[in-house]
Write a protein that holds these residues in place. Sequence first.
Motif, mmCIF file in Angstrom:
data_model
loop_
_atom_site.group_PDB
_atom_site.id
_atom_site.type_symbol
_atom_site.label_atom_id
_atom_site.label_comp_id
_atom_site.label_asym_id
_atom_site.label_seq_id
_atom_site.Cartn_x
_atom_site.Cartn_y
_atom_site.Cartn_z
ATOM 1 N N LYS A 172 0.837 -1.215 0.000
ATOM 2 C CA LYS A 172 0.000 0.000 0.000
ATOM 3 C C LYS A 172 0.858 1.245 0.000
ATOM 4 O O LYS A 172 0.557 2.217 -0.682
ATOM 5 C CB LYS A 172 -0.922 0.007 1.230
ATOM 6 C CG LYS A 172 -2.064 -0.970 1.110
ATOM 7 C CD LYS A 172 -2.932 -0.923 2.371
ATOM 8 C CE LYS A 172 -4.026 -1.963 2.330
ATOM 9 N NZ LYS A 172 -4.814 -1.987 3.551
ATOM 10 N N LYS A 173 1.952 1.225 0.765
ATOM 11 C CA LYS A 173 2.849 2.387 0.812
ATOM 12 C C LYS A 173 3.550 2.599 -0.521
ATOM 13 O O LYS A 173 3.788 3.741 -0.930
ATOM 14 C CB LYS A 173 3.903 2.197 1.902
ATOM 15 C CG LYS A 173 3.364 2.369 3.299
ATOM 16 C CD LYS A 173 4.477 2.188 4.320
ATOM 17 C CE LYS A 173 3.956 2.320 5.730
ATOM 18 N NZ LYS A 173 5.000 2.088 6.737
ATOM 19 N N ALA A 174 3.883 1.516 -1.215
ATOM 20 C CA ALA A 174 4.610 1.606 -2.481
ATOM 21 C C ALA A 174 3.704 1.983 -3.645
ATOM 22 O O ALA A 174 4.165 2.552 -4.627
ATOM 23 C CB ALA A 174 5.318 0.279 -2.767
ATOM 24 N N ALA A 175 2.417 1.633 -3.558
ATOM 25 C CA ALA A 175 1.484 1.898 -4.657
ATOM 26 C C ALA A 175 1.134 3.377 -4.710
ATOM 27 O O ALA A 175 0.896 3.983 -3.654
ATOM 28 C CB ALA A 175 0.229 1.050 -4.475
ATOM 29 N N GLY A 179 -6.240 8.332 -5.788
ATOM 30 C CA GLY A 179 -7.061 9.533 -5.636
ATOM 31 C C GLY A 179 -6.340 10.803 -5.995
ATOM 32 O O GLY A 179 -6.927 11.855 -6.038
ATOM 33 N N GLU A 180 -5.047 10.751 -6.315
ATOM 34 C CA GLU A 180 -4.308 11.997 -6.604
ATOM 35 C C GLU A 180 -4.143 12.229 -8.066
ATOM 36 O O GLU A 180 -4.113 11.440 -8.886
ATOM 37 C CB GLU A 180 -2.919 11.945 -5.952
ATOM 38 C CG GLU A 180 -3.034 12.037 -4.454
ATOM 39 C CD GLU A 180 -1.672 12.042 -3.787
ATOM 40 O OE1 GLU A 180 -0.644 12.328 -4.411
ATOM 41 O OE2 GLU A 180 -1.616 11.760 -2.595
#
Length: 180
Positions: A172-175, A179-180
């Motif tokens: 999740k941190k790497a993906a 939404g941006e």
Amino acid sequence: MVPLSSQRSHLQQALSEQLGRRLSAYTLMFHQAMAEHLGLNATDLKCLDLARGVKTLTAGQLAELTGLTTAAVTSILDRLEKAGFVRRERDASDRRKVIVRPLPGREEEVERLFASLNDAMSQLFAHYSTDELAFLHEFATRLGQIMQSETGKLRQRTDEKTAEEKAEEQVKKAAPDAGE
């Protein structure tokens, strides 16, 4: 008359309920009360109990027996040492090993607190023949082995779950954030 297989099934279920839930709960509550009386927590008390039962228990062996991390065992030993229950000694043949030794004064205090339970158990054992006691001993030994094995399995599943959760968090941190 109840068929034997149904009676056996009922007895197995009743034993599992009595031993697996009620007796373990009563035992846990007894040891919690004992620990509180001694100014410890239940895990510290059970680790002390394991140390009392072995002549040369190392900190690493205690971690292995309990399934606790070596860091957790170090904290437990710090508390037990501070409370005057154990001392740690370096192994003369291997200075990397730490031997856990119960201290005599506090050990007798713990034994005195268990005296009433030991007396009650002796009274209970008086109702059984030597053969029945031998059977109960074998049963209790096997039950203890099952509990150790099942504890290990549960800890392994917990470790695997924790590893999976950490891996998912890394993904999740790497993906990139959608939404941006």
